[in-house]
Motif scaffolding. Structure first.
Motif, PDB file in Angstrom:
ATOM      1  N   TYR A  85      41.953  37.803  52.381  1.00 48.60           N
ATOM      2  CA  TYR A  85      42.482  39.089  51.920  1.00 48.60           C
ATOM      3  C   TYR A  85      43.686  38.897  51.005  1.00 48.60           C
ATOM      4  O   TYR A  85      43.804  39.548  49.952  1.00 48.60           O
ATOM      5  CB  TYR A  85      42.852  39.935  53.145  1.00 48.60           C
ATOM      6  CG  TYR A  85      43.405  41.299  52.829  1.00 48.60           C
ATOM      7  CD1 TYR A  85      42.705  42.196  52.029  1.00 48.60           C
ATOM      8  CD2 TYR A  85      44.629  41.713  53.348  1.00 48.60           C
ATOM      9  CE1 TYR A  85      43.201  43.454  51.752  1.00 48.60           C
ATOM     10  CE2 TYR A  85      45.140  42.974  53.082  1.00 48.60           C
ATOM     11  CZ  TYR A  85      44.430  43.843  52.286  1.00 48.60           C
ATOM     12  OH  TYR A  85      44.936  45.093  52.000  1.00 48.60           O
ATOM     13  N   ALA A  86      44.582  37.977  51.384  1.00 49.32           N
ATOM     14  CA  ALA A  86      45.754  37.703  50.555  1.00 49.32           C
ATOM     15  C   ALA A  86      45.350  37.139  49.203  1.00 49.32           C
ATOM     16  O   ALA A  86      45.906  37.516  48.161  1.00 49.32           O
ATOM     17  CB  ALA A  86      46.685  36.721  51.276  1.00 49.32           C
ATOM     18  N   GLY A  87      44.384  36.221  49.214  1.00 46.14           N
ATOM     19  CA  GLY A  87      43.900  35.662  47.955  1.00 46.14           C
ATOM     20  C   GLY A  87      43.290  36.724  47.063  1.00 46.14           C
ATOM     21  O   GLY A  87      43.517  36.746  45.846  1.00 46.14           O
ATOM     22  N   LEU A  88      42.540  37.634  47.669  1.00 42.14           N
ATOM     23  CA  LEU A  88      41.907  38.702  46.899  1.00 42.14           C
ATOM     24  C   LEU A  88      42.947  39.638  46.296  1.00 42.14           C
ATOM     25  O   LEU A  88      42.796  40.108  45.161  1.00 42.14           O
ATOM     26  CB  LEU A  88      40.946  39.483  47.804  1.00 42.14           C
ATOM     27  CG  LEU A  88      40.060  40.529  47.125  1.00 42.14           C
ATOM     28  CD1 LEU A  88      39.163  39.889  46.075  1.00 42.14           C
ATOM     29  CD2 LEU A  88      39.213  41.272  48.165  1.00 42.14           C
ATOM     30  N   LYS A  89      44.019  39.913  47.039  1.00 43.49           N
ATOM     31  CA  LYS A  89      45.072  40.800  46.529  1.00 43.49           C
ATOM     32  C   LYS A  89      45.760  40.206  45.308  1.00 43.49           C
ATOM     33  O   LYS A  89      46.283  40.940  44.465  1.00 43.49           O
ATOM     34  CB  LYS A  89      46.105  41.065  47.625  1.00 43.49           C
ATOM     35  CG  LYS A  89      45.639  41.987  48.732  1.00 43.49           C
ATOM     36  CD  LYS A  89      46.787  42.456  49.602  1.00 43.49           C
ATOM     37  CE  LYS A  89      47.649  43.462  48.858  1.00 43.49           C
ATOM     38  NZ  LYS A  89      48.657  44.095  49.730  1.00 43.49           N
ATOM     39  N   ASN A  90      45.777  38.882  45.212  1.00 45.36           N
ATOM     40  CA  ASN A  90      46.466  38.222  44.107  1.00 45.36           C
ATOM     41  C   ASN A  90      45.524  37.730  43.014  1.00 45.36           C
ATOM     42  O   ASN A  90      45.976  37.130  42.036  1.00 45.36           O
ATOM     43  CB  ASN A  90      47.285  37.040  44.638  1.00 45.36           C
ATOM     44  CG  ASN A  90      48.502  37.485  45.423  1.00 45.36           C
ATOM     45  OD1 ASN A  90      49.543  37.791  44.855  1.00 45.36           O
ATOM     46  ND2 ASN A  90      48.363  37.544  46.743  1.00 45.36           N
ATOM     47  N   ALA A  91      44.231  37.965  43.179  1.00 43.27           N
ATOM     48  CA  ALA A  91      43.257  37.540  42.178  1.00 43.27           C
ATOM     49  C   ALA A  91      43.112  38.607  41.099  1.00 43.27           C
ATOM     50  O   ALA A  91      42.993  39.792  41.401  1.00 43.27           O
ATOM     51  CB  ALA A  91      41.904  37.271  42.832  1.00 43.27           C
ATOM     52  N   ALA A  92      43.103  38.174  39.852  1.00 47.64           N
ATOM     53  CA  ALA A  92      43.006  39.110  38.730  1.00 47.64           C
ATOM     54  C   ALA A  92      41.657  39.038  38.035  1.00 47.64           C
ATOM     55  O   ALA A  92      41.473  39.644  36.984  1.00 47.64           O
ATOM     56  CB  ALA A  92      44.113  38.818  37.720  1.00 47.64           C
TER      57      ALA A  92
END
Length: 325
Positions: A87-94
Motif C-alpha cells: 500500500y505504501a509503495g502504491l501511494k508513492n508510485a507515479a
C-alpha cells in the motif's frame, strides 16, 4: 513523444542479499521499455527490516540515475507487514502502469515486462495477474485452491482469479481505485476482485529465491487466508447462526426424547455420559460462535481507532535526469 511511466512496487523485508540482484534484473528491461515509450520507476517499501536492506537500496541511487531509472525508498518505523508495504509503495508510485513484485527474484522483472506487453495488447483489460502454472498436487496446493473457491463463493465476488498471486501489472485506474480503500486490514487479492476491473490470467512458474529464506511459514499463510475471508465475507457469522439453530433443534429433539422415555419407558439411571457430552458440545459451539463474533468486533475496534496502515521513518528518491528533447 509522450513518455509514460512503468512503476515496479517492491516490498522488502530483510532482503539485503537480494537488492543488488533485483536491480540488475530490473535494469535489463529499461531498453525494451524505452522502445515502447516507457520509463522505469522502482518504488521500494522497506518493511522495517533489521538488516541492511535500506542501505543497500540507497546504494543503488547513483546507478539508477545512470540507467535513467527513477528510484524511491519508503522506510517504515517497524514491521507492518507485506500488505502495508504494498500500500505504501502504491501511494508513492507515479506510474501510468504499476506492478506489485517481490524483491527475492522469484518474480522476475522480465516477466513483469511480458505482463505489461500483454496488457497493452488487450486494451479492454486493466489488470494482468500472474497465476501459478504448475500448481502441484500436495496438501498445500489443494488447500490454496480450496481457499480461492471458498473466498469466491462466500464473498459473492465472482472475479477472484484462482491461484492468482500478488504479482500483478495494472493500470492507473486500478491503482487509484485501490488507493481509495485505505482500510487497515488489507487483503490485496480480495481488493483486486472487489474493484471489479477485468483481469487477464498470466501463467508463470516462480524462480528459486536469489538469497535468504522466505518468512511465509504455513501458519502465517493460514492466518493470512483466514484474515482474507473475514475481510471480505460475513459467511462465518452465517455459519454461527446455522450452528446455533442446529444445536437448538438437537436440544429440542433430545428434550422430547427424554420426556417420552420418562413417561412411557422410565429412566432408572440418569444419563451422566449423555449429559456431559451434550454440555461439552453446546459449550464448544457457544465458544466457537463467541470467537467468530470476537474476530469481527476486534476488526471493528481496530478500524474505529483510525490508525495509519503504516508509519514512515524516512523517504528517499532519486529521479533520473532527463535530457531535453
Amino acid at each position: 513523444m509522450n513518455i509514460r511511466l512503468f512503476s515496479l512496487i517492491v516490498s522488502a523485508y530483510n532482503e539485503g542479499g537480494n537488492i543488488d540482484g533485483f536491480f540488475e534484473a530490473a535494469s535489463t528491461i529499461v531498453r525494451p521499455l524505452a522502445e515502447q515509450g516507457f520509463r522505469l520507476e522502482i518504488v521500494f517499501a522497506d518493511d522495517g527490516s533489521s538488516d541492511k536492506t535500506a542501505d543497500k537500496i540507497r546504494g543503488l541511487f547513483p546507478a539508477a540515475a545512470c540507467n535513467s531509472i527513477d528510484i524511491k525508498l519508503v522506510s517504515f518505523s517497524r514491521n507492518f507487514g507485506k500488505e502495508a508495504a504494498m500500500y505504501a509503495g502504491l501511494k508513492n508510485a507515479a506510474g501510468d502502469f504499476c506492478c506489485f513484485i517481490d524483491a527475492d527474484l522469484q518474480q522476475r522483472p522480465e516477466t513483469a515486462l511480458a505482463m505489461l506487453e500483454m496488457l497493452l495488447l488487450n486494451p479492454d483489460y486493466d489488470c494482468v495477474a500472474a497465476c501459478l502454472e504448475n500448481r502441484g498436487t500436495g496438501v498445500r496446493q489443494k488447500l490454496s485452491s480450496s481457499f480461492y473457491k471458498i473466498l469466491s463463493k462466500s464473498s459473492g465476488m465472482q472475479d477472484v482469479v484462482d491461484e492468482a498471486s500478488d504479482f500483478r501489472v495494472f493500470s492507473r485506474a486500478v491503482a487509484d481505485a485501490l488507493l481509495d480503500m485505505p482500510e487497515y486490514y488489507r487483503f490485496s487479492k480480495g481488493l483486486f476482485a472487489w474493484v471489479g476491473f477485468k483481469t487477464l490470467p498470466f501463467p508463470y512458474t516462480p524462480d528459486e529465491r536469489h538469497s535468504g529464506e522466505t518468512t511465509w511459514t504455513f501458519p502465517k499463510l493460514v492466518r493470512y487466508g483466514i484474515g482474507g475471508i473475514l475481510s471480505f465475507s460475513t459467511a462465518p457469522l452465517q455459519v454461527a447462526i446455522w450452528l446455533g439453530l442446529f444445536t437448538s433443534a438437537a436440544a429440542l429433539i433430545y428434550f422430547i426424547v427424554v420426556i417420552c422415555q420418562r413417561l412411557f419407558i422410565g429412566i432408572e439411571i440418569p444419563g451422566y455420559a449423555t449429559i456431559v457430552a451434550l454440555l461439552l458440545m453446546l459449550g464448544g459451539v457457544q465458544l466457537l460462535v463467541l470467537g467468530i463474533l470476537g474476530e469481527y468486533l476486534a476488526r471493528i475496534y481496530i478500524q474505529g481507532k483510525d490508525r495509519p496502515v503504516f508509519i514512515v521513518k524516512s523517504y528517499s528518491e532519486q529521479l533520473a535526469i532527463q535530457e531535453d528533447e
